[in-house]
Motif scaffolding. Structure first.
Motif, PDB file in Angstrom:
ATOM      1  N   LYS A  35      77.094  43.470  65.194  1.00  0.00           N
ATOM      2  CA  LYS A  35      76.903  44.506  66.207  1.00  0.00           C
ATOM      3  C   LYS A  35      78.059  44.552  67.207  1.00  0.00           C
ATOM      4  N   THR A  36      78.525  43.393  67.617  1.00  0.00           N
ATOM      5  CA  THR A  36      79.653  43.337  68.547  1.00  0.00           C
ATOM      6  C   THR A  36      80.260  41.945  68.520  1.00  0.00           C
ATOM      7  N   GLN A  37      81.503  41.828  69.023  1.00  0.00           N
ATOM      8  CA  GLN A  37      82.185  40.544  69.063  1.00  0.00           C
ATOM      9  C   GLN A  37      82.789  40.326  70.443  1.00  0.00           C
ATOM     10  N   LEU A  38      83.036  39.064  70.765  1.00  0.00           N
ATOM     11  CA  LEU A  38      83.710  38.742  72.022  1.00  0.00           C
ATOM     12  C   LEU A  38      84.831  37.762  71.768  1.00  0.00           C
ATOM     13  N   LYS A  39      85.924  37.890  72.512  1.00  0.00           N
ATOM     14  CA  LYS A  39      87.073  36.985  72.438  1.00  0.00           C
ATOM     15  C   LYS A  39      87.617  36.871  73.848  1.00  0.00           C
ATOM     16  N   GLU A  40      87.547  35.684  74.439  1.00  0.00           N
ATOM     17  CA  GLU A  40      87.961  35.523  75.826  1.00  0.00           C
ATOM     18  C   GLU A  40      88.602  34.155  76.044  1.00  0.00           C
ATOM     19  N   ALA A  41      89.526  34.107  76.995  1.00  0.00           N
ATOM     20  CA  ALA A  41      89.952  32.815  77.535  1.00  0.00           C
ATOM     21  C   ALA A  41      88.772  32.306  78.365  1.00  0.00           C
ATOM     22  N   PHE A  42      88.295  31.123  78.072  1.00  0.00           N
ATOM     23  CA  PHE A  42      87.011  30.688  78.634  1.00  0.00           C
ATOM     24  C   PHE A  42      86.998  30.693  80.156  1.00  0.00           C
ATOM     25  N   LEU A  43      88.053  30.188  80.765  1.00  0.00           N
ATOM     26  CA  LEU A  43      88.057  30.068  82.224  1.00  0.00           C
ATOM     27  C   LEU A  43      88.285  31.394  82.940  1.00  0.00           C
ATOM     28  N   SER A  44      88.507  32.468  82.173  1.00  0.00           N
ATOM     29  CA  SER A  44      88.621  33.792  82.786  1.00  0.00           C
ATOM     30  C   SER A  44      87.260  34.456  82.968  1.00  0.00           C
ATOM     31  N   LEU A  45      86.211  33.847  82.410  1.00  0.00           N
ATOM     32  CA  LEU A  45      84.867  34.409  82.522  1.00  0.00           C
ATOM     33  C   LEU A  45      84.330  34.236  83.938  1.00  0.00           C
ATOM     34  N   PRO A  46      83.387  35.089  84.344  1.00  0.00           N
ATOM     35  CA  PRO A  46      82.737  34.904  85.653  1.00  0.00           C
ATOM     36  C   PRO A  46      82.054  33.541  85.722  1.00  0.00           C
ATOM     37  N   GLU A  47      82.048  32.965  86.898  1.00  0.00           N
ATOM     38  CA  GLU A  47      81.502  31.614  87.067  1.00  0.00           C
ATOM     39  C   GLU A  47      80.050  31.524  86.609  1.00  0.00           C
ATOM     40  N   GLU A  48      79.262  32.571  86.897  1.00  0.00           N
ATOM     41  CA  GLU A  48      77.856  32.545  86.509  1.00  0.00           C
ATOM     42  C   GLU A  48      77.707  32.459  84.985  1.00  0.00           C
ATOM     43  N   GLU A  49      78.552  33.180  84.248  1.00  0.00           N
ATOM     44  CA  GLU A  49      78.495  33.136  82.791  1.00  0.00           C
ATOM     45  C   GLU A  49      78.923  31.766  82.261  1.00  0.00           C
ATOM     46  N   ILE A  50      79.958  31.207  82.883  1.00  0.00           N
ATOM     47  CA  ILE A  50      80.451  29.902  82.444  1.00  0.00           C
ATOM     48  C   ILE A  50      79.340  28.856  82.481  1.00  0.00           C
ATOM     49  N   PHE A  51      78.555  28.867  83.553  1.00  0.00           N
ATOM     50  CA  PHE A  51      77.474  27.892  83.670  1.00  0.00           C
ATOM     51  C   PHE A  51      76.417  28.091  82.588  1.00  0.00           C
ATOM     52  N   LYS A  52      76.143  29.347  82.241  1.00  0.00           N
ATOM     53  CA  LYS A  52      75.163  29.623  81.188  1.00  0.00           C
ATOM     54  C   LYS A  52      75.677  29.131  79.837  1.00  0.00           C
ATOM     55  N   TYR A  53      76.972  29.337  79.579  1.00  0.00           N
ATOM     56  CA  TYR A  53      77.549  28.841  78.327  1.00  0.00           C
ATOM     57  C   TYR A  53      77.542  27.315  78.276  1.00  0.00           C
ATOM     58  N   PHE A  54      77.849  26.681  79.405  1.00  0.00           N
ATOM     59  CA  PHE A  54      77.803  25.218  79.449  1.00  0.00           C
ATOM     60  C   PHE A  54      76.432  24.710  78.998  1.00  0.00           C
ATOM     61  N   GLU A  55      75.393  25.386  79.455  1.00  0.00           N
ATOM     62  CA  GLU A  55      74.036  24.967  79.107  1.00  0.00           C
ATOM     63  C   GLU A  55      73.801  25.059  77.604  1.00  0.00           C
ATOM     64  N   LEU A  56      74.291  26.125  76.990  1.00  0.00           N
ATOM     65  CA  LEU A  56      74.149  26.285  75.544  1.00  0.00           C
ATOM     66  C   LEU A  56      74.921  25.203  74.786  1.00  0.00           C
ATOM     67  N   PHE A  57      76.141  24.896  75.252  1.00  0.00           N
ATOM     68  CA  PHE A  57      76.970  23.912  74.552  1.00  0.00           C
ATOM     69  C   PHE A  57      76.383  22.508  74.679  1.00  0.00           C
ATOM     70  N   ARG A  58      75.870  22.181  75.861  1.00  0.00           N
ATOM     71  CA  ARG A  58      75.253  20.861  76.030  1.00  0.00           C
ATOM     72  C   ARG A  58      74.029  20.715  75.130  1.00  0.00           C
ATOM     73  N   LYS A  59      73.284  21.810  75.002  1.00  0.00           N
ATOM     74  CA  LYS A  59      72.087  21.761  74.144  1.00  0.00           C
ATOM     75  C   LYS A  59      72.480  21.537  72.694  1.00  0.00           C
ATOM     76  N   THR A  60      73.644  22.029  72.271  1.00  0.00           N
ATOM     77  CA  THR A  60      74.107  21.851  70.896  1.00  0.00           C
ATOM     78  C   THR A  60      74.436  20.393  70.599  1.00  0.00           C
ATOM     79  N   LEU A  61      74.569  19.585  71.643  1.00  0.00           N
ATOM     80  CA  LEU A  61      74.841  18.156  71.466  1.00  0.00           C
ATOM     81  C   LEU A  61      73.697  17.312  72.028  1.00  0.00           C
ATOM     82  N   SER A  62      72.479  17.840  71.939  1.00  0.00           N
ATOM     83  CA  SER A  62      71.328  17.130  72.489  1.00  0.00           C
ATOM     84  C   SER A  62      70.398  16.665  71.377  1.00  0.00           C
ATOM     85  N   GLY A  63      69.447  15.830  71.748  1.00  0.00           N
ATOM     86  CA  GLY A  63      68.483  15.331  70.775  1.00  0.00           C
ATOM     87  C   GLY A  63      68.806  13.917  70.329  1.00  0.00           C
TER      88      GLY A  63
END
Length: 392
Positions: A35-63
Motif C-alpha cells: 500500500k505504501t512505503q517509507l524511507k527515512e534517516a531515522f534521526l530526522s523523524l519527529p521525536e514523538e515518532e522516534i519513541f514509538k519506534y523505539f518501543e517496537l524495536f525493544r519489543k522485537t528483542l523481548s521475551g
C-alpha cells in the motif's frame, strides 16, 4: 546470544544511545498488496515518532531466550552466493539505500509470511561502536575496536482501533469515536547478524516470535534460510516422550520426580548466569542416570533419543531446561485429582502402599486450609474410609 548481549542491543533504542542510521518500511494489506512505503534517516523523524519506534524495536528483542528469542545458525548452503545469508549481507552493506534490494526483501516476506490481515514491515540499519570492557565489567568507550553493523526487522500487525464513544471537544458533545489503523507490537522479527560474545557473528541470527508456538516456519525457511529449532512446547513434548520411551511401561514415580528435582536444581544453581541451561544428548543421559534410571533402561537411550528428536532440523538437538521443567509448580494429576506443589518442596510428596492400595502421600505441618478455611491437621485423619485416599 545470551540475556546480557540482548540487553546491550536493546539499550541502544534510547535517544542518548541511538545507533540507528536509517529506517525503511512497507505497509501490506490483507491481500498481500503493497500500500505504501517509507524511507527515512531515522534521526530526522519527529521525536514523538522516534519513541514509538523505539518501543517496537525493544519489543522485537523481548521475551525468554529459547522461547520467544531463538538463536539460529545458517547452513552452509545459505552462505553461498545467492543464498539467504548472502542476500541479507548485501542488504546490510547497502545500508538500506538500494531500492531494488529493499523491494526484493519485502517481496520475500510477503510471499512467505502467512498472515491474512494488514501488517507493517519495518527494517532498520544501525552501526554500534562496541565499547571495550575492563576486568571489572565496566565499559570503556575509548577502547572500542569493532563496529557492530546490523539490521533489525519487525513485522507488526496493523488493526482498526475498537469502536466506541468519545468526547468531541470542538462542539462539547459525545459521539462515535473515529476508528483508525493502529500499528501493534511485532508478531515476528529478527536481528542480523547475531551479537555473540559481544561481537559480529555472520553465521547466526536472532529470531523473535511473539507466540512461542507459532514460529512461522515458512518465513524462517524462505527469508532467512536458518535452521529452525524445536519450539518451547515441542521441546517439552519431545522430552516427555524421551522419558516415557526410556523408562518403558514401568515408569517409576520416584525416578520422574528426581528428574524434575535435578532439573530444577540446575536452574537454581545457574539462575544468575546470562547463559541458558542447555542439555544435549550426553547431558540428558547423565541426568537420567543421576535420577535413578537403571543401566538396563539406558541401553537403548541413544536410539530413543534419535527417534524422539527426529523432527528437529538441528544436527545436534538439545533442550533448554526452562522449556522442559515447570519452575512454578510440581504437578501430579490423576483422573479425579490434581495436586500442585511448590517445586522446591516436591520432597513432601511420596508414594506408599496403605491398606493394600498405592497412594500419594503429602507431608503436612500444623497449618492446613480447605477452600480457604483453616483447619486442624489432626481432623484430616478422623473417620478413615476409602475416600481418605482420594489422591491415590
Amino acid at each position: 546470544m545470551n540475556k546480557k548481549e540482548v540487553s546491550e542491543i536493546k539499550k541502544q533504542f534510547t535517544p542518548d544511545n541511538c545507533a540507528i542510521t536509517r529506517i525503511c518500511g512497507c505497509y501490506v494489506d490483507g491481500e498481500k498488496n503493497k500500500k505504501t512505503q517509507l524511507k527515512e534517516a531515522f534521526l530526522s523523524l519527529p521525536e514523538e515518532e522516534i519513541f514509538k519506534y523505539f518501543e517496537l524495536f525493544r519489543k522485537t528483542l523481548s521475551g525468554t531466550i529459547g522461547k520467544n528469542l531463538l538463536n539460529m545458525e545458517f547452513p552452509l548452503s545459505a552462505e553461498n552466493a545467492g543464498g539467504t545469508q548472502d542476500f541479507l549481507l548485501k542488504l546490510r552493506a547497502s545500508q538500506l539505500t538500494d531500492d531494488a534490494l529493499l523491494d526484493a526483501f519485502y517481496d520475500r516476506i510477503i510471499e512467505s509470511y502467512d498472515y491474512g490481515e494488514n501488517y507493517l514491515i519495518l527494517v532498520i540499519h544501525a552501526a554500534y561502536d562496541i565499547p571495550g570492557k575492563s576486568s571489572d565489567g565496566s565499559e570503556m568507550f575509548d577502547a572500542s575496536d569493532e563496529v557492530y553493523e546490523y539490521l533489525l526487522c519487525s513485522i507488526c500487525p496493523v488493526k482498526l482501533s475498537k469502536p466506541g464513544l468519545s468526547y468531541h471537544a470542538e462542539d462539547n458533545t459525545f459521539g462515535e469515536r473515529v476508528r483508525d489503523w493502529i500499528v501493534e507490537m511485532p508478531d515476528v522479527g529478527f536481528l542480523f547478524p547475531a551479537f555473540n560474545d559481544r561481537s559480529t557473528d555472520l553465521h547466526s541470527i536472532l529470531y523473535y516470535a511473539k507466540n512461542a508456538e507459532e514460529l512461522r516456519a515458512s518465513l524462517v525457511e524462505n527469508l532467512l534460510g536458518a535452521i529452525l529449532p524445536l519450539s518451547a512446547g515441542g521441546q517439552k513434548e519431545t522430552f516427555q516422550t524421551l522419558i516415557e520411551e526410556t523408562l518403558g511401561e514401568e515408569r517409576d514415580y520416584e525416578v520422574v520426580k528426581n528428574i524434575h528435582e535435578n532439573l530444577y536444581e540446575m536452574l537454581e544453581e545457574k539462575k544468575d548466569s546470562p547463559e541458558p541451561v542447555t542439555l544435549d544428548k550426553t547431558e540428558v543421559k547423565k541426568l537420567f542416570a543421576h535420577s535413578g534410571v537403571t543401566e538396563e533402561h539406558l541401553e537403548d537411550f541413544d536410539r530413543n533419543f534419535e527417534q524422539a528428536t527426529s523432527s528437529s532440523s538441528s544436527e545436534q538437538p538439545s533442550f533448554l531446561a526452562t522449556n522442559i521443567v515447570n519452575t512454578r509448580k510440581f504437578e501430579i494429576r490423576t483422573p479425579d485429582v490434581v495436586i500442585n506443589v511448590n517445586p522446591e518442596r516436591s520432597d513432601l510428596v511420596e508414594t506408599r502402599i496403605i491398606d493394600g492400595r498405592r497412594c500419594i502421600v503429602i507431608g503436612i505441618d500444623d497449618h492446613v486450609e480447605i477452600n480457604g478455611i483453616s483447619v486442624k491437621a489432626c481432623l484430616l485423619y478422623t473417620s478413615p474410609s476409602p475416600r481418605d485416599y482420594a489422591a491415590s
